[in-house]
Design a protein around this motif. Sequence first.
Motif, PDB file in Angstrom:
ATOM      1  N   ASP A  38       0.834  -1.197   0.000  1.00  0.00           N
ATOM      2  CA  ASP A  38       0.000   0.000   0.000  1.00  0.00           C
ATOM      3  C   ASP A  38       0.872   1.250   0.000  1.00  0.00           C
ATOM      4  O   ASP A  38       1.667   1.449   0.915  1.00  0.00           O
ATOM      5  CB  ASP A  38      -0.913  -0.021   1.231  1.00  0.00           C
ATOM      6  CG  ASP A  38      -1.875   1.150   1.268  1.00  0.00           C
ATOM      7  OD1 ASP A  38      -2.075   1.812   0.224  1.00  0.00           O
ATOM      8  OD2 ASP A  38      -2.439   1.400   2.347  1.00  0.00           O
ATOM      9  N   LYS A  40      -0.721   4.320  -0.796  1.00  0.00           N
ATOM     10  CA  LYS A  40      -1.734   5.368  -0.890  1.00  0.00           C
ATOM     11  C   LYS A  40      -1.639   6.341   0.273  1.00  0.00           C
ATOM     12  O   LYS A  40      -1.597   5.942   1.437  1.00  0.00           O
ATOM     13  CB  LYS A  40      -3.127   4.733  -0.909  1.00  0.00           C
ATOM     14  CG  LYS A  40      -4.234   5.733  -1.055  1.00  0.00           C
ATOM     15  CD  LYS A  40      -5.582   5.054  -1.064  1.00  0.00           C
ATOM     16  CE  LYS A  40      -6.679   6.099  -1.171  1.00  0.00           C
ATOM     17  NZ  LYS A  40      -7.993   5.514  -1.009  1.00  0.00           N
ATOM     18  N   GLY A  42      -3.626   8.533   2.402  1.00  0.00           N
ATOM     19  CA  GLY A  42      -5.039   8.601   2.747  1.00  0.00           C
ATOM     20  C   GLY A  42      -5.552  10.017   2.942  1.00  0.00           C
ATOM     21  O   GLY A  42      -4.805  10.923   3.310  1.00  0.00           O
ATOM     22  N   ARG A  52      -2.014  15.864  -2.054  1.00  0.00           N
ATOM     23  CA  ARG A  52      -1.566  14.463  -2.113  1.00  0.00           C
ATOM     24  C   ARG A  52      -0.811  14.205  -3.412  1.00  0.00           C
ATOM     25  O   ARG A  52       0.252  13.570  -3.418  1.00  0.00           O
ATOM     26  CB  ARG A  52      -2.754  13.506  -1.984  1.00  0.00           C
ATOM     27  CG  ARG A  52      -3.338  13.448  -0.595  1.00  0.00           C
ATOM     28  CD  ARG A  52      -4.281  12.258  -0.384  1.00  0.00           C
ATOM     29  NE  ARG A  52      -5.342  12.141  -1.363  1.00  0.00           N
ATOM     30  CZ  ARG A  52      -6.535  12.710  -1.260  1.00  0.00           C
ATOM     31  NH1 ARG A  52      -6.821  13.469  -0.218  1.00  0.00           N
ATOM     32  NH2 ARG A  52      -7.452  12.518  -2.190  1.00  0.00           N
ATOM     33  N   TYR A  56       3.019  12.838  -3.956  1.00  0.00           N
ATOM     34  CA  TYR A  56       3.343  11.678  -4.802  1.00  0.00           C
ATOM     35  C   TYR A  56       4.406  12.053  -5.831  1.00  0.00           C
ATOM     36  O   TYR A  56       5.398  11.342  -6.017  1.00  0.00           O
ATOM     37  CB  TYR A  56       2.109  11.181  -5.559  1.00  0.00           C
ATOM     38  CG  TYR A  56       1.130  10.361  -4.768  1.00  0.00           C
ATOM     39  CD1 TYR A  56       1.510   9.180  -4.133  1.00  0.00           C
ATOM     40  CD2 TYR A  56      -0.204  10.742  -4.684  1.00  0.00           C
ATOM     41  CE1 TYR A  56       0.593   8.416  -3.433  1.00  0.00           C
ATOM     42  CE2 TYR A  56      -1.127   9.982  -3.988  1.00  0.00           C
ATOM     43  CZ  TYR A  56      -0.725   8.824  -3.362  1.00  0.00           C
ATOM     44  OH  TYR A  56      -1.626   8.058  -2.674  1.00  0.00           O
TER      45      TYR A  56
END
Length: 108
Positions: A38, A40, A42, A52, A56
């Motif tokens: 994972d 991601k 959140g 976000r 990334y």
Amino acid sequence: MVAARSKERRDRSNEIDDTRNPEEADEETRAAVNLGVDLKIGEGYIADMNQRLVIYRRIAAARTEQELESVMNEVRDRYGAPPPAVLNLANYGQIRIAADRLGVESIV
């Protein structure tokens, strides 16, 4: 014509360039890393989708351990202690940087 250019690029990509700094490798030489974990960020950690996406991109764009550490320090300062998935994302960045430095094309 396209096939000839493609072959020429492949031939040139196999040549060794001692003057090239591995940390300045172009995007097409970045290692492909698929960890199956994972990664991601959140909504509970960073609510804004655009923020976000910025994180990334910055982690994925880091070419050195120092750049990655700088991004992670900023993330901690702005959003607090990162959850496990964000730590996984940082580890992904470290693995990709090491793979790039070693010339590894893919980690699956």
